[in-house]
Write a protein that holds these residues in place. Structure first.
Motif, PDB file in Angstrom:
ATOM      1  N   ALA A  74      62.395  12.784  62.211  1.00  0.00           N
ATOM      2  CA  ALA A  74      62.616  11.962  60.911  1.00  0.00           C
ATOM      3  C   ALA A  74      61.291  11.600  60.253  1.00  0.00           C
ATOM      4  O   ALA A  74      61.213  12.182  59.123  1.00  0.00           O
ATOM      5  N   ASP A  75      60.527  10.919  60.892  1.00  0.00           N
ATOM      6  CA  ASP A  75      59.235  10.609  60.592  1.00  0.00           C
ATOM      7  C   ASP A  75      58.167  11.901  60.107  1.00  0.00           C
ATOM      8  O   ASP A  75      57.498  11.803  59.383  1.00  0.00           O
ATOM      9  N   LYS A  77      59.301  14.813  59.495  1.00  0.00           N
ATOM     10  CA  LYS A  77      59.565  15.346  58.183  1.00  0.00           C
ATOM     11  C   LYS A  77      59.220  14.497  57.042  1.00  0.00           C
ATOM     12  O   LYS A  77      58.765  15.170  55.991  1.00  0.00           O
ATOM     13  N   ASP A  78      59.103  13.184  56.958  1.00  0.00           N
ATOM     14  CA  ASP A  78      58.708  12.359  56.116  1.00  0.00           C
ATOM     15  C   ASP A  78      57.084  12.742  55.719  1.00  0.00           C
ATOM     16  O   ASP A  78      56.522  12.816  54.619  1.00  0.00           O
ATOM     17  N   ARG A  79      56.419  13.070  57.042  1.00  0.00           N
ATOM     18  CA  ARG A  79      55.076  13.203  56.781  1.00  0.00           C
ATOM     19  C   ARG A  79      54.476  14.800  56.529  1.00  0.00           C
ATOM     20  O   ARG A  79      53.532  15.129  56.510  1.00  0.00           O
ATOM     21  N   GLY A  80      55.603  15.636  56.353  1.00  0.00           N
ATOM     22  CA  GLY A  80      55.543  17.024  56.029  1.00  0.00           C
ATOM     23  C   GLY A  80      55.190  17.957  57.032  1.00  0.00           C
ATOM     24  O   GLY A  80      54.741  18.987  56.912  1.00  0.00           O
ATOM     25  N   GLN A 105      67.148  11.207  56.347  1.00  0.00           N
ATOM     26  CA  GLN A 105      66.068  12.349  56.432  1.00  0.00           C
ATOM     27  C   GLN A 105      66.450  13.702  57.273  1.00  0.00           C
ATOM     28  O   GLN A 105      66.274  14.795  57.045  1.00  0.00           O
ATOM     29  N   ASP A 107      68.811  16.562  57.784  1.00  0.00           N
ATOM     30  CA  ASP A 107      69.450  17.544  56.807  1.00  0.00           C
ATOM     31  C   ASP A 107      71.023  17.593  57.164  1.00  0.00           C
ATOM     32  O   ASP A 107      71.715  18.050  56.069  1.00  0.00           O
TER      33      ASP A 107
END
Length: 439
Positions: A74-75, A77-80, A105, A107
């Motif tokens: 999830a982290d 994903k937050d950082r791209g 986060q 999906d």
């Protein structure tokens, strides 16, 4: 526009927990690839933009490990670093609503039997023609074979029925087809797994059919070892032992989780048996196959286990002299029958009791192993590691049991080959040997 969006999606599947989860991940991998999707299992590459986490929810430590893994991605994903994160498996089945609220986060979350719905996220269809033809995530010389799903047992401590549902057997013909496919791909060992393997067939055939299944699998050309895991002791079908004794390619090995050595605690656990019945069963099995290796697992700290009951379990282990043994500490799981009982034993005490059992078992295992010195065994080579070729005898399963170490400076072995090895030394949990003929 991100450059990533111009690239073709690449999927990485992460597996937590047991061999049954691993099989589910392999089925998912096969379905994705069968639909033309670029997918891998636990890839070390950094070019995967979609992650699927197959979670475990069995006990507290496993749940926490799964949650930590979800949070890591999830982290990411937050950082791209990744575009999408999907979560499936036991934890997701059991705590989907809570997870959706706490980790937005992600999906989508899927349960243990939601594979078609997960595939739809990739515009993919479940391909029935791929049943039995899953891709393996490890060396092809051995393969886990899940013979059934779910469990109908009422064990007080176990949340598996909450996550996996009721028992569903796979037809014998389907499993034989899978075995033939695996053999054609180089698989030599089948490891039969289920939540309760001895219940196999009751739903499909109205009687226990595990012995018939094992016989059918033993007759598949190319399969040199068939290994049985997770046999429930209550109502154990002794015809399984007869089939084992009559087929040289069925390993003289039985994984039979007994869980405790006190009749009082076994009753509280709702296991449907007693210590005396368990001892009689083990003696009967050994009478028929004296050389059999019996693996069991025990639980320390279950509600109702006082010092007296724990001492009974220690005495049970000392008397039965199991060839292989593992210990879990009791985990107080919501939704289980035991959750309504008071969990009075501290985690420290549970672990200390587990350690005491393993101290006894270490000495027993050492004595068993030292008796093997000078004997020659058929060994399946699994890997090369730290200057040794590492393999197993028929008395040892993958990852959980003893290994045979062969000095790579003196001998060359091919991964996936059987070799004859003379045991020259032994420790409590490993054997050392020399190949009778260098490969």
């Amino acid at each position: 526009m991100k450059t990533r969006t111009l690239k073709k999606d690449k999927v990485n599947i992460i597996t937590m927990g047991c061999s049954k989860n691993l099989v589910d991940s392999e089925v998912l991998l096969s379905q994705l690839k069968g639909n033309g999707i670029d997918a891998s299992h636990e890839s070390n590459e950094k070019d995967n933009n979609i992650v699927i986490i197959n979670t475990c929810g069995f006990i507290e430590n496993a749940k926490q490990e799964s949650i930590d893994t979800i949070l890591t991605y999830a982290d990411a994903k937050d950082r791209g670093l990744v575009d999408k994160v999907y979560v499936t498996g036991c934890l997701s089945q059991r705590y989907k609503d809570d997870l959706e609220a706490e980790i937005p986060q992600v999906d989508a979350f899927f349960g243990t039997r939601d594979l078609p719905a997960l595939l739809k996220k990739f515009k993919a269809d479940y391909k029935h023609e791929l049943v039995g033809e899953r891709l393996l995530s490890h060396s092809s010389h051995y393969a886990y074979m899940k013979i059934s799903e779910g469990c109908d047992r009422p064990c007080s401590f176990c949340a598996i029925p909450l996550m996996r549902g009721g028992h569903i057997s796979r037809p014998i013909e389907e499993l034989v087809k899978e075995a033939r496919h695996k053999a054609s791909q180089g698989t030599k060992e089948l490891l039969l797994i289920a939540q309760d393997s001895t219940y196999y067939g009751l739903d499909l055939y109205q009687k226990r059919k595990l012995a018939d299944l094992m016989q059918a699998l033993a007759e598949v050309d190319g399969i040199e070892w068939v290994r049985l895991h997770y046999a429930y002791p209550t109502g154990f079908p002794m015809d399984v032992i007869d089939v084992m004794a009559s087929h040289p390619n069925i390993c003289n090995y039985l994984d039979i989780p007994l869980q405790h050595g006190s009749s009082k605690v076994l009753k509280t656990m709702r296991r449907g048996t007693t210590r005396e019945k368990q001892e009689t069963l083990i003696h009967s099995i050994r009478d028929r196959i004296p050389e059999i290796a019996i693996r069991t697992t025990l639980i320390t700290g279950h509600p109702g286990e006082g010092e007296k009951e724990f001492e009974e379990m220690l005495s049970f282990v000392e008397r039965m002299r199991f060839e292989r043994l593992g210990v879990f500490t009791y985990s107080h799981e919501d939704g289980t029958h035991a959750f309504g009982m008071e969990d009075t034993i501290s985690e420290k005490e549970k672990q200390e009791r587990a350690d005491r059992i393993m101290e006894i078992q270490e000495n027993i295992s050492l004595e068993h192993n030292q008796k093997k010195i000078g004997n020659t065994y058929k060994v399946l080579i699994d890997k090369k590691e730290s200057g040794h070729f590492v393999g197993r005898t028929e008395f040892d399963s993958v990852e959980v049991d003893n290994e045979v170490l062969i000095d790579a400076k003196k001998h060359f072995c091919r991964i996936g080959d059987f070799v004859e090895v003379k045991v020259t030394d032994a420790t409590a949990f490993d054997l050392y040997g020399e190949c009778k003929e260098s490969q």
